[in-house]
Design an enzyme around this catalytic site. Structure first.
Site, short mmCIF file in Angstrom:
data_model
loop_
_atom_site.label_atom_id
_atom_site.label_comp_id
_atom_site.label_asym_id
_atom_site.label_seq_id
_atom_site.Cartn_x
_atom_site.Cartn_y
_atom_site.Cartn_z
N GLU A 135 7.34 -5.69 0.16
CA GLU A 135 8.02 -4.56 -0.46
C GLU A 135 7.56 -3.25 0.16
O GLU A 135 6.37 -2.99 0.31
CB GLU A 135 7.75 -4.55 -1.96
N ASP A 137 -3.14 5.95 19.81
CA ASP A 137 -3.46 4.57 19.43
C ASP A 137 -4.94 4.24 19.62
O ASP A 137 -5.30 3.25 20.27
CB ASP A 137 -2.62 3.57 20.24
#
Length: 489
Positions: A174, A17
C-alpha cells in the site's frame, strides 16, 4: 563545552546515490558517477560529516556510454579482507570491482549479471556464510519497475546461484510506487532492506524486514519530507559509528545543484523498527557523530601543478593521453574536433557545481585556425564563456543552448538534432590571445558569466547536476588554462 554540530547537507554538491560503510575508525563512501570518467568515486571520512575524495574505483568505462548512462547507484561493502563495489550499468548489467585498499588499485570489473534495466544492486554476506544480491529495475530499459529481485550468490560474487525471485513487489504494498535503490542488511537474525519509493523529487524512505532473505517482508515508511524543506529524502545507507550509534546517509535532489547528501540520526524504536531523523522527518542540524576531527571537504580549486589534475575532475567520456598536458602550473587542452554541441564533446573536463561560489581561471588561445575554448556550465542545456577564433579575428563570446535540450530514454540521445547555440550577449572583438574567465554561481545555482555578469539559469544534466567544465575545440593545436580557483562569493 557543547558538542560540535553539523548542518545538512553535509555534502552540498552532486554526490548522487551515496552508500557508506565503516571499517575500523574510517568511513568510506561511493556514489553514482553515470558517464563521468573516472567513475565510482571513493570518499573518506573520520566523522561522517567531513569528506575528501580518496580516488576512483573505475579509471575507465569498459565500454562507450551515453550521457546519463554508465554507473548508476552502487553499493560498497567490506568482506573477507576486501572492499567490494557492486554497480549497475543499466544498458549492460551488474558489475563488481574489489580492492584491498579503498584508495586503490581496484580490480578490473567483472559482470555478475548481464541484462538491460538491472539497477541499484546490493550484496549481503549473511552470518551463516551464505551470500545474496538484491537489485531493482529501470522501466526505461526493462519495461518494469517497483519491484526488488533477490538472488543467492556465490560468496566470491562471481556467479549468481538462481534465476532470481521478486522478494518485494511494490505493486502489492500500500502506498508504494517507484520502489528502487535497495540496501540490504542483517540485524539480530532479521533481514532488513532500506529503499526509497515515490520518485526522486518527492519520495520517501521505506524499511522492509523479514526472517528469511526471500521474505515475506513487512514494510513501513521511516523517513519523509513532512514539514521540512528536504524534498524526497532519497536512497542512502545505514552505518554504525564506533560508539554503536546508528546513522543514515541519503540524498536530496536539488535540480541543477545535483543530488546533495544529508546525514540523519537513526535509532531503533520499542517496536523494533528504525526511526530516522527527528521521528521520521529530516533534521537540519545535529551533534557530530564522531567529534574531535577538523572539518574536511572535497577538493575544488586546482593549480594544475602536479603530474595529474585533482580527483575532483572528470571527463565526459573515456580520455586519451593526447587530450591534455600538465603545465605545472596550468593545464593544456589539445583541441578536439568540434561537434558544435558541448554535450557531444567527450573532452570536457568538469567538476561538480558548488553553489554559491565564484569560479575563476585564465585562458590563452593562440591558434591561427578556427577554434574556440572556454569555461562552461553544462547540463541538458549549457552556456559557455571564452574565446572564439574565426577568419575575421578573435572574439570574446558567451553562448548557450535552450534549456529544453533533447533527451533520450533515461539519458542523452546523441542521434537527436543538435540544439543550436545562441549568443547570450553580443560578441566582443578581442585583440589579445588571453582572457580572464569568471562564473559567479548564486545560492540558487543561477549563474553570471564574466565581468559583464551575463545571466544564465542552468539546468540539470542527464541524471546529474550541472557541471562546471573546461573545453577546447577546433581543427588542431591547443588552449592553455591557468589555475582554477573556486571560492566563496
Amino acid at each position: 563545552m557543547s558538542a560540535p554540530v553539523y548542518r545538512n547537507p553535509i555534502l552540498d554538491a552532486d554526490w548522487s546515490d551515496p552508500d557508506v560503510i565503516r571499517v575500523g575508525d574510517d568511513f568510506w563512501m561511493t556514489a553514482s558517477s553515470f558517464h563521468r570518467v573516472p567513475g565510482l568515486p571513493v570518499l573518506h571520512s573520520r566523522d561522517l560529516v567531513g569528506w575528501t575524495i580518496a580516488g576512483h574505483a573505475l579509471p575507465r568505462m569498459p565500454h562507450t556510454v551515453p550521457l546519463g548512462g554508465g554507473v548508476w547507484a552502487p553499493a560498497i561493502r567490506h568482506h573477507d579482507g576486501l572492499f567490494w563495489i557492486v554497480y549497475p550499468d543499466p544498458d549492460h548489467g551488474i558489475f563488481v570491482v574489489t580492492a584491498e585498499d579503498p584508495r586503490g588499485p581496484w580490480s578490473e570489473p567483472w559482470c555478475l549479471k548481464a541484462g538491460r534495466g538491472l539497477i541499484d544492486p546490493c550484496p549481503l554476506w549473511a552470518g551463516d556464510g551464505s551470500a545474496y544480491l538484491v537489485h531493482a529495475w529501470a522501466k526505461s530499459r526493462s519495461g518494469v519497475n517497483n519491484r526488488l529481485t533477490g538472488h543467492r550468490m556465490r560468496p566470491d560474487a562471481r556467479e549468481l546461484l538462481d534465476d532470481g525471485t521478486v522478494i518485494v513487489d511494490g505493486d502489492t504494498v500500500e502506498g508504494c510506487s517507484g520502489l528502487e535503490g535497495p540496501k540490504i542488511y542483517q540485524r539480530d537474525g532479521e533481514f532488513w532492506i532500506l529503499a526509497p519509493a515515490g520518485g526522486v523529487p518527492t519520495g520517501w524512505q521505506m524499511a522492509f524486514r523479514a526472517k528469511d532473505f526471500f521474505g515475506p517482508y513487512e514494510s513501513r515508511t521511516v523517513l519523509a519530507q513532512g514539514s521540512t524543506d528536504v524534498n524526497g529524502p532519497h536512497q542512502g545507507a545505514w552505518v554504525t559509528a564506533p560508539d554503536g550509534r546508528d546513522w543514515f546517509v541519503h540524498f536530496q535532489d536539488r535540480a541543477a545543484r545535483g543530488r546533495v547528501v544529508h546525514l540523519q540520526p537513526m535509532r531503533w524504536g520499542d517496536d523494533g523498527w528504525p526511526v530516522l531523523g527527528a521521528d521520521g522527518e529530516p533534521v537540519r542540524t545535529h551533534a557530530v557523530p564522531v567529534p574531535g576531527h577538523a572539518h574536511r571537504a572535497p577538493a575544488t580549486s586546482d593549480a594544475f601543478d602536479a603530474d595529474e589534475f585533482g580527483p575532483q575532475w572528470t571527463w565526459q567520456g573515456n580520455p586519451e593521453p593526447s587530450w591534455h598536458e600538465m603545465l605545472r602550473p596550468g593545464l593544456r587542452l589539445f583541441l578536439h574536433e568540434d561537434p558544435g554541441d558541448l554535450r557531444r564533446l567527450p573532452a570536457v573536463l568538469g567538476q561538480r557545481l558548488i553553489a554559491p561560489s565564484v569560479v575563476r581561471t585564465e585562458l590563452r588561445l593562440r591558434e591561427d585556425g578556427p577554434a574556440r575554448a572556454g569555461i562552461t556550465i553544462l547540463g541538458r542545456g549549457y552556456a559557455w564563456l571564452g574565446l572564439e577564433r574565426t577568419a575575421e579575428g578573435t572574439w570574446l563570446v558567451c553562448r548557450g543552448t535552450e534549456a529544453d535540450a533533447a533527451g533520450g530514454v533515461g539519458g542523452f540521445d546523441a542521434s537527436a538534432p543538435a540544439v543550436p547555440e545562441r549568443d547570450l550577449a553580443p560578441p566582443v572583438p578581442w585583440t589579445s590571445d588571453t582572457v580572464a574567465l569568471t562564473v559567479r554561481i548564486g545560492p540558487d545555482a543561477s549563474c553570471r558569466f564574466g565581468d559583464a555578469e551575463i545571466p544564465y539559469t542552468p539546468v540539470p544534466g542527464f541524471w546529474t547536476g550541472a557541471t562546471v567544465g573546461l573545453f577546447a575545440a577546433g581543427a588542431g593545436g591547443h588552449a592553455d588554462f591557468g589555475p582554477v580557483r573556486v571560492a566563496a562569493p
